[in-house]
Design an enzyme around this catalytic site. Structure first.
Site, short mmCIF file in Angstrom:
data_model
loop_
_atom_site.label_atom_id
_atom_site.label_comp_id
_atom_site.label_asym_id
_atom_site.label_seq_id
_atom_site.Cartn_x
_atom_site.Cartn_y
_atom_site.Cartn_z
N HIS A 187 0.83 -1.21 0.00
CA HIS A 187 0.00 0.00 0.00
C HIS A 187 0.86 1.26 0.00
O HIS A 187 0.60 2.21 -0.73
CB HIS A 187 -0.93 0.00 1.21
CG HIS A 187 -1.74 1.27 1.31
ND1 HIS A 187 -2.83 1.51 0.52
CD2 HIS A 187 -1.56 2.37 2.05
CE1 HIS A 187 -3.30 2.71 0.80
NE2 HIS A 187 -2.55 3.25 1.72
N ARG A 294 -10.58 4.37 -6.42
CA ARG A 294 -10.61 3.41 -5.31
C ARG A 294 -11.54 3.90 -4.20
O ARG A 294 -11.15 4.72 -3.37
CB ARG A 294 -9.20 3.22 -4.76
CG ARG A 294 -8.19 2.68 -5.76
CD ARG A 294 -6.83 2.53 -5.10
NE ARG A 294 -5.85 1.87 -5.95
CZ ARG A 294 -4.89 2.49 -6.62
NH1 ARG A 294 -4.79 3.81 -6.57
NH2 ARG A 294 -4.03 1.81 -7.36
N ARG A 330 -14.55 1.86 -8.92
CA ARG A 330 -14.57 0.49 -8.41
C ARG A 330 -15.37 0.44 -7.12
O ARG A 330 -15.17 1.26 -6.22
CB ARG A 330 -13.14 0.00 -8.17
CG ARG A 330 -13.06 -1.44 -7.68
CD ARG A 330 -11.62 -1.90 -7.58
NE ARG A 330 -10.90 -1.26 -6.48
CZ ARG A 330 -9.59 -1.40 -6.26
NH1 ARG A 330 -8.87 -2.14 -7.07
NH2 ARG A 330 -9.01 -0.79 -5.24
N GLU A 429 -8.43 -10.07 -11.99
CA GLU A 429 -7.28 -10.10 -11.10
C GLU A 429 -7.09 -11.46 -10.45
O GLU A 429 -6.28 -11.62 -9.54
CB GLU A 429 -7.39 -9.00 -10.03
CG GLU A 429 -8.72 -8.94 -9.32
CD GLU A 429 -8.88 -7.68 -8.48
OE1 GLU A 429 -7.87 -7.08 -8.09
OE2 GLU A 429 -10.04 -7.29 -8.23
N ASN A 452 -1.63 -6.32 -10.04
CA ASN A 452 -1.04 -6.52 -8.71
C ASN A 452 -1.47 -7.86 -8.12
O ASN A 452 -0.65 -8.67 -7.68
CB ASN A 452 -1.45 -5.40 -7.75
CG ASN A 452 -0.98 -4.04 -8.21
OD1 ASN A 452 -0.15 -3.94 -9.10
ND2 ASN A 452 -1.51 -2.99 -7.61
N ASP A 453 -2.79 -8.08 -8.11
CA ASP A 453 -3.31 -9.33 -7.56
C ASP A 453 -3.15 -10.49 -8.55
O ASP A 453 -2.92 -11.62 -8.14
CB ASP A 453 -4.78 -9.18 -7.16
CG ASP A 453 -4.93 -8.66 -5.74
OD1 ASP A 453 -3.99 -8.85 -4.94
OD2 ASP A 453 -5.98 -8.07 -5.43
N ARG A 463 2.28 -10.49 -2.12
CA ARG A 463 2.94 -9.27 -2.59
C ARG A 463 3.29 -8.30 -1.47
O ARG A 463 3.98 -7.32 -1.71
CB ARG A 463 2.09 -8.58 -3.65
CG ARG A 463 0.70 -8.10 -3.19
CD ARG A 463 -0.08 -7.59 -4.40
NE ARG A 463 -1.45 -7.22 -4.11
CZ ARG A 463 -1.83 -6.01 -3.76
NH1 ARG A 463 -0.95 -5.05 -3.63
NH2 ARG A 463 -3.11 -5.74 -3.52
N CYS A 500 -4.96 -1.62 -15.02
CA CYS A 500 -4.88 -0.58 -13.98
C CYS A 500 -3.92 -0.97 -12.87
O CYS A 500 -3.83 -0.28 -11.85
CB CYS A 500 -6.26 -0.29 -13.40
SG CYS A 500 -7.04 -1.69 -12.56
#
Length: 554
Positions: A187, A294, A330, A429, A452-453, A463, A500
């Site tokens: 994060h 987000r 989202r 994802e 990312n995921d 991660r 994204c």
């Protein structure tokens, strides 16, 4: 002193250390002789605490609005609560220190509130804990660190920075982030890149090696942290900073140039944002739209969920600011590394594989519907697209769309307008979503690949775990094959695909994504122009051949 870590956000930062240590205290029982003097210490600490809280409340009101500032009213009420104050006084008169009396009294009321079934009252236990900690710090003569009012030129140091902490930070005054925990997609790393702030993570024991006020250099390119460096090194990095600023000015020449390859392949360039204040940076850097808003940040740093009206106002403002450009919002992506205490998501052994994102929303229908109603109401003020996170099956899409239909019927019955042409999309994802993307493409209007995921789940790598972060490889053939599969299935069904995830902001990987056929890249606002520069330099056909080679790389 030179300390090494993992570079996660490019740039050079020079400034003074602000060390944020975790709020954990062991208050020991200390006998006192003069109860009167101890009572005066306690009463003085209350007045100082009130003064601090009023200042923080005023700053919060100015920067984040009245609703976010209201939490501090509860803190002020605790300081005036006769039951709490009288219990502390009674314990002091029994012959213990003010610190111990405060700690014991706070624990009593915390336990009492936590035993209640009412969720709102249970949350008040956290307020009591915060107030008690503030009083103990005042009595110990410790300086309060206010993340909302950091001094200009701060280098923020912590074991880790939670989403709720970063939501409070005045980013304009921060020159760098350094944390003990984290990897390239933690994060802290994402927030740092969003704001263009240099960051180094995975720096072992940094909070004990550095003290407040130390002069630091943060090298977000190499992962170096210099503590109280010599003058020649400061001068060297000041020169590097001048050169860095020169390159940023050069990128501005691409601001009004259309984003397309040399062989005329048009690539849309959108921005990832989490707060309204980031939209100005996105527009300043030429974003054609918002590829990922987000919404979970609306739910953080507070004691209860935002109301429908509050969410509506935020979504409306975002759409109005974007003036008709596409805005992909989202839905709530709670869980995983985004813990929101009042949602009462149980602690799990594997939170990334647990009750999170669309799973949580479908299991909390009323909370989900409130968000969807707010989105629908805001849709008439711009070009809204709604996106569901962490999809693994067509059944989840079906259930989510049913709740949208319910929300539409409710609004229609109430005579409230909403757009009839809102596109619905999903994030790809999980490997399962990529593998069945041919089925999912028939159910939605667009895909957005959350790399990312996707990388994490495909390669079985946490991660956020710095011990295995070196295995996190965006160019692994398994990942690239899933992306290619998703793009091909989307195009066969006439829908577009964006990316994204963080790799979309990496100019060296952008060419591979374009070679795989993606239509849109959504990146951190600070990276838009550097990504555009890369796109303008490449030829799509050449990148296709390169991508094909990587698909079979061992």
């Amino acid at each position: 002193m030179l300390i090494r870590g993992i570079p996660v956000s490019e740039g050079i930062g020079l400034g003074r250390a602000v060390v944020v240590k975790e709020s954990e205290y062991v208050v020991r029982k200390v006998k006192i002789e003069d109860a009167g003097a101890e009572l005066r210490r306690f009463l003085d600490s209350i007045e100082k605490a009130k003064e601090q809280i009023r200042e923080i409340k005023a700053a919060t009101h100015e920067s984040l609005g009245e609703k976010n500032a209201m939490i501090f009213d509860a803190h002020l009420l605790i300081l005036d609560d006769p039951e709490f104050v009288n219990m502390v006084k009674w314990k002091i008169e029994e012959g213990v220190s003010a610190e111990f009396a405060i700690d014991e009294s706070a624990r009593f009321f915390e336990d009492l509130l936590l035993s209640l079934e009412d969720e709102y009252m249970r949350e008040r236990a956290n307020d009591i804990k915060d107030v008690a900690l503030r009083l103990i710090r005042i009595l110990n003569g410790e300086e309060q660190i206010d993340l909302k009012n950091l001094p200009e030129g701060s280098i923020l140091i912590a074991h880790d920075l939670t989403p709720s902490q970063t939501a409070q930070i005045n980013k304009q005054n921060v020159r760098g982030f350094i944390t003990e925990k984290g990897g390239k997609t933690s994060h802290t790393a994402i927030i740092a890149r969003t704001y263009g702030i240099p960051a180094v993570v995975g720096v072992e024991d940094i909070i004990n090696k550095v003290k407040n006020g130390d002069f630091l250099i943060v090298d977000g390119y190499e992962g170096f942290v210099y503590v109280n460096p010599e003058e020649y090194l400061i001068k060297e990095y000041e020169e590097k900073l001048v050169e860095e600023n020169r390159r940023k000015e050069e990128l501005k020449s691409f601001l009004y140039v259309e984003s397309k390859t040399q062989d005329e392949k048009r690539i849309k360039l959108f921005a990832n944002v989490a707060h309204i204040e980031e939209i100005d940076a996105a527009l300043k850097n030429g974003a054609e739209g918002i590829g990922l808003f987000r919404t979970e940040f609306l739910f953080m740093d507070r004691s209860q969920p935002p109301s429908e009206d509050e969410q509506f106002e935020v979504y409306k403002s975002v759409l109005e600011k974007m003036e008709g450009r596409p805005v992909i919002i989202r839905t709530l992506d709670a869980g995983g590394d985004k813990n929101i205490s009042y949602l009462n998501i149980d602690k799990e052994e594997n939170p990334f594989l647990g009750y999170r994102a669309i799973r949580f929303c479908l299991g909390n229908k009323e909370l989900f519907k409130i968000q969807l109603r707010a989105l629908l109401r805001a849709s008439i003020y711009g070009n809204l697209k709604i996106m569901f996170p962490m999809i693994t099956s067509s059944d989840e899409v079906y259930k989510a769309k049913l709740i949208i239909q319910e929300a539409e019927k409710e609004l229609k019955k109430q005579g409230i307008d909403y757009s009839q042409n809102i596109e619905i999309g999903i994030m790809i994802e999980t490997p399962s979503a990529a593998v069945i993307s041919d089925i999912l493409a028939k159910e939605v209007d667009f895909f957005s690949i959350g790399t990312n995921d996707l990388i994490q789940y495909t390669l079985a790598i946490d991660r956020t775990n710095d011990k295995v972060s070196y295995l996190y490889n965006p160019l692994h053939p398994a990942v690239l094959r899933l992306i290619k599969m998703t793009v091909e299935n989307a195009h066969k069904n006439g829908i577009e695909v964006g990316v994204c995830g963080e790799i979309a902001s990496n100019p060296e990987i952008v060419s591979v994504l374009i070679g795989l056929g993606v239509d849109e890249l959504s990146v951190n606002p600070s990276k838009i122009l550097s990504v555009k520069k890369k796109i303008l330099q490449m030829k799509c056909e050449e990148e296709k051949r390169r991508a094909e080679d990587l698909l079979s790389w061992q």
